[in-house]
Motif scaffolding. Structure first.
Motif, PDB file in Angstrom:
ATOM      1  N   TRP A  68      20.817  25.335  44.058  1.00 34.07           N
ATOM      2  CA  TRP A  68      22.261  24.929  44.890  1.00 34.07           C
ATOM      3  C   TRP A  68      22.995  25.811  45.381  1.00 34.07           C
ATOM      4  CZ3 TRP A  68      26.411  22.896  45.441  1.00 34.07           C
ATOM      5  CH2 TRP A  68      27.067  21.368  45.816  1.00 34.07           C
ATOM      6  N   THR A  69      22.199  25.714  46.042  1.00 33.62           N
ATOM      7  CA  THR A  69      23.533  26.328  47.565  1.00 33.62           C
ATOM      8  C   THR A  69      24.579  25.628  48.453  1.00 33.62           C
ATOM      9  OG1 THR A  69      21.558  27.993  47.247  1.00 33.62           O
ATOM     10  CG2 THR A  69      22.918  28.874  48.672  1.00 33.62           C
ATOM     11  N   PRO A  70      25.506  25.949  48.319  1.00 34.67           N
ATOM     12  CA  PRO A  70      26.439  25.251  49.709  1.00 34.67           C
ATOM     13  C   PRO A  70      25.739  25.949  50.420  1.00 34.67           C
ATOM     14  CG  PRO A  70      28.139  26.013  47.200  1.00 34.67           C
ATOM     15  CD  PRO A  70      26.591  26.549  47.214  1.00 34.67           C
ATOM     16  N   THR A  71      25.783  24.979  51.827  1.00 34.05           N
ATOM     17  CA  THR A  71      25.947  24.860  52.931  1.00 34.05           C
ATOM     18  C   THR A  71      26.930  26.198  53.029  1.00 34.05           C
ATOM     19  OG1 THR A  71      27.294  23.368  53.717  1.00 34.05           O
ATOM     20  CG2 THR A  71      24.944  23.116  54.280  1.00 34.05           C
ATOM     21  N   LYS A  72      28.316  26.378  53.043  1.00 32.04           N
ATOM     22  CA  LYS A  72      29.586  26.970  52.924  1.00 32.04           C
ATOM     23  C   LYS A  72      30.514  26.889  51.194  1.00 32.04           C
ATOM     24  CE  LYS A  72      31.434  23.188  55.719  1.00 32.04           C
ATOM     25  NZ  LYS A  72      31.409  22.984  56.858  1.00 32.04           N
ATOM     26  N   GLY A  73      31.490  27.819  52.035  1.00 29.13           N
ATOM     27  CA  GLY A  73      32.405  27.644  51.259  1.00 29.13           C
ATOM     28  C   GLY A  73      32.126  28.222  49.715  1.00 29.13           C
ATOM     29  N   GLN A  74      30.728  29.514  49.344  1.00 28.74           N
ATOM     30  CA  GLN A  74      30.863  29.584  48.050  1.00 28.74           C
ATOM     31  C   GLN A  74      31.217  30.489  47.720  1.00 28.74           C
ATOM     32  OE1 GLN A  74      26.555  31.494  48.517  1.00 28.74           O
ATOM     33  NE2 GLN A  74      26.179  30.107  50.055  1.00 28.74           N
ATOM     34  N   TYR A  75      31.842  30.901  46.504  1.00 32.44           N
ATOM     35  CA  TYR A  75      32.332  32.164  45.849  1.00 32.44           C
ATOM     36  C   TYR A  75      32.137  32.350  44.624  1.00 32.44           C
ATOM     37  CZ  TYR A  75      34.280  27.945  43.186  1.00 32.44           C
ATOM     38  OH  TYR A  75      34.609  26.461  42.574  1.00 32.44           O
ATOM     39  N   VAL A  76      32.929  33.516  44.176  1.00 26.51           N
ATOM     40  CA  VAL A  76      32.505  33.749  42.704  1.00 26.51           C
ATOM     41  C   VAL A  76      33.440  32.714  41.996  1.00 26.51           C
ATOM     42  CG1 VAL A  76      32.309  35.865  40.960  1.00 26.51           C
ATOM     43  CG2 VAL A  76      31.075  36.002  43.473  1.00 26.51           C
ATOM     44  N   ILE A  77      32.823  32.415  40.458  1.00 24.76           N
ATOM     45  CA  ILE A  77      33.494  31.397  39.501  1.00 24.76           C
ATOM     46  C   ILE A  77      33.505  32.335  38.168  1.00 24.76           C
ATOM     47  CG2 ILE A  77      33.497  28.995  38.363  1.00 24.76           C
ATOM     48  CD1 ILE A  77      31.781  28.366  40.152  1.00 24.76           C
ATOM     49  N   PRO A  78      35.205  32.251  38.219  1.00 24.70           N
ATOM     50  CA  PRO A  78      35.461  33.202  37.070  1.00 24.70           C
ATOM     51  C   PRO A  78      34.595  32.584  35.539  1.00 24.70           C
ATOM     52  CG  PRO A  78      37.098  32.431  37.844  1.00 24.70           C
ATOM     53  CD  PRO A  78      36.096  31.983  39.108  1.00 24.70           C
ATOM     54  N   GLN A  79      34.407  33.318  34.447  1.00 22.46           N
ATOM     55  CA  GLN A  79      33.987  32.629  33.467  1.00 22.46           C
ATOM     56  C   GLN A  79      33.011  31.878  33.310  1.00 22.46           C
ATOM     57  OE1 GLN A  79      36.886  32.052  30.527  1.00 22.46           O
ATOM     58  NE2 GLN A  79      37.400  34.234  32.497  1.00 22.46           N
ATOM     59  N   ILE A  80      32.486  31.960  34.036  1.00 22.21           N
ATOM     60  CA  ILE A  80      30.486  31.647  33.723  1.00 22.21           C
ATOM     61  C   ILE A  80      30.194  33.054  34.489  1.00 22.21           C
ATOM     62  CG2 ILE A  80      29.080  29.774  34.924  1.00 22.21           C
ATOM     63  CD1 ILE A  80      30.945  28.032  35.414  1.00 22.21           C
ATOM     64  N   ILE A  81      28.291  32.960  33.571  1.00 19.62           N
ATOM     65  CA  ILE A  81      27.774  34.156  33.360  1.00 19.62           C
ATOM     66  C   ILE A  81      26.217  33.073  33.791  1.00 19.62           C
ATOM     67  CG2 ILE A  81      26.260  36.061  32.306  1.00 19.62           C
ATOM     68  CD1 ILE A  81      28.484  35.562  30.756  1.00 19.62           C
ATOM     69  N   LYS A  82      25.962  33.728  35.522  1.00 21.70           N
ATOM     70  CA  LYS A  82      24.822  32.855  35.986  1.00 21.70           C
ATOM     71  C   LYS A  82      23.508  34.282  35.677  1.00 21.70           C
ATOM     72  CE  LYS A  82      23.348  32.606  41.266  1.00 21.70           C
ATOM     73  NZ  LYS A  82      24.304  32.578  42.376  1.00 21.70           N
ATOM     74  N   TYR A  83      23.053  33.871  35.200  1.00 26.43           N
ATOM     75  CA  TYR A  83      21.514  33.917  35.152  1.00 26.43           C
ATOM     76  C   TYR A  83      20.870  34.153  36.493  1.00 26.43           C
ATOM     77  CZ  TYR A  83      16.824  34.488  33.523  1.00 26.43           C
ATOM     78  OH  TYR A  83      15.697  34.983  33.465  1.00 26.43           O
ATOM     79  N   GLU A  84      20.044  35.689  36.156  1.00 28.02           N
ATOM     80  CA  GLU A  84      19.327  35.841  37.680  1.00 28.02           C
ATOM     81  C   GLU A  84      18.407  36.746  36.470  1.00 28.02           C
ATOM     82  OE1 GLU A  84      21.152  38.911  39.916  1.00 28.02           O
ATOM     83  OE2 GLU A  84      23.076  36.630  40.851  1.00 28.02           O
ATOM     84  N   LYS A  85      16.852  35.923  37.352  1.00 27.18           N
ATOM     85  CA  LYS A  85      15.566  36.119  36.667  1.00 27.18           C
ATOM     86  C   LYS A  85      15.552  37.782  36.731  1.00 27.18           C
ATOM     87  CE  LYS A  85      11.133  35.986  36.698  1.00 27.18           C
ATOM     88  NZ  LYS A  85       9.514  35.362  37.864  1.00 27.18           N
TER      89      LYS A  85
END
Length: 360
Positions: free
Chosen positions: A314-331
């Motif tokens: 789910w990719t925002p069209t703009k305004g993306q940023y790294v969210i502290p406190q959340i570990i994002k899983y990547e395959k």
């Protein structure tokens, strides 16, 4: 200060925004303020009722208008509440789908404009509009444009004095529509009542609440299994709450990889609090850039456990940023090193809310 909170529904345990509003109300009352709730389109109320609901040993007056009520009658009841209570502020806890099943409450802006009183308006945007992600369909983008118009009309018609939302992404999109909002984190719906038990015989992963479809859970479990030597203890998953139809797929995957699990289902708040407190990691299947609006994520934080986001794209069209406190899983790139969890508890949230509206 007297504050009337307006939300969609107020059935305990049946509406996330209603549960959040009740906890916030309870804390404000404990802090010396006078706060009540009005559920404007309550799905569980069969007639208009005013009742007392208890949250964390605090009584909260809740007025409930059934969803089937005509708008004229809805306004009469609301005006009677305002006459009796005379609030300084009305706080609209806004989710478009709370006020219309299709997420298009066209009636709401004109309805709110008719409300009379000496109050000021506050809006908390829990959700905005569809179509802000690159994956959204043409249909969702069209619905989103209409939802955007409704949101702007609500702000305009109420001459809103103070606006909040719970994450920087939504703040960015509101700003793009010339709506200035401050970020106010949400609290979880499960009060922290538990004390962590020691020792725990498992490296415990908990999945609380609804499992959203499309999450790459099997990829995550495969990577986790291949890296199980990172843990000094055997891995165990605990499922608790209303997990939904995806649960059977998840347990089949765990069976396939011989990973232990336990299904607890719906439990009392104290039981949920203990399970969360005893866990090492919380799994969120809410998309990464939407996680901050999740009550489950807020509950994980309040119970001081790390959140791992395992979700569909789910990719925002703009305004993306790294969210502290959340570990994002990547395959094929598993990195679940525990972090220090910064807790946004109900005390701090209530104080920030009061400071925000007091500055107006």
């Amino acid at each position: 200060m007297e504050i009337l909170f307006i939300c969609g529904s107020a059935e305990i345990g049946n509406d996330g925004v209603g549960d959040y509003t009740r906890r916030l109300c309870g804390k404000l009352i404990k802090s010396g303020h006078d706060a009540q709730i009005l559920s404007l389109c309550d799905h569980e109320a069969v007639s208009f009722i005013s009742e007392t609901q208890v949250v964390e040993e605090t009584s909260v007056i809740v007025h409930r208008i059934p969803v089937a009520a005509p708008n004229d009658q809805r306004l009469i009841w609301l005006q009677k509440i305002l006459k009796d209570f005379e609030p300084d502020w009305i706080s609209l806890q806004y989710v478009p789908y709370s006020f219309n099943p299709k997420g298009l409450p066209f009636w709401l802006p004109s309805y709110l404009k008719k409300i009379r009183g000496n109050h000021k308006w506050h809006i908390m945007f829990h959700e905005l509009w569809l179509g802000i992600d690159t994956e959204s369909s043409i249909k969702h983008k069209c619905i989103g444009k209409l939802q955007q118009v409704i949101a702007k009309k609500i702000v305009h018609n109420t001459k809103t004095h103070s606006i909040n939302t719970q994450n920087k992404l939504y703040q960015f999109f509101l700003q793009s529509q010339n709506i200035k909002a401050e970020v106010l984190p949400i609290c979880g719906n499960i009060p922290l009542t538990a004390v962590k038990k020691e020792p725990i015989e498992f490296a415990q992963f908990v999945l609380f609440g609804t499992i959203h479809n499309g999450a790459p859970f099997e990829d995550f479990i495969k990577d986790l299994s291949n890296n199980s030597d990172q843990f000094e203890k055997p891995i165990k998953f605990v499922f608790i709450g209303k997990n939904g139809p995806e649960l059977i797929k998840y347990t089949a995957i765990l069976d396939n990889y011989n990973i232990a699990y336990e299904i607890l289902g719906v439990q009392a708040e104290k039981v949920i609090s203990q399970v969360l407190r005893d866990s090492d990691f919380g799994i969120s299947t809410t998309p990464y850039f939407q996680t901050e609006k999740s009550g489950v994520f807020a509950a994980y934080k309040e119970h001081q456990i790390n959140t791992i986001c395992v979700s569909r794209n789910w990719t925002p069209t703009k305004g993306q940023y790294v969210i502290p406190q959340i570990i994002k899983y990547e395959k094929n790139n598993l990195n679940i090193t525990p972090q220090n969890v910064e807790v946004s508890d109900i005390n701090g949230i209530a104080a920030q809310f009061i400071n925000s509206i007091s500055a107006v």
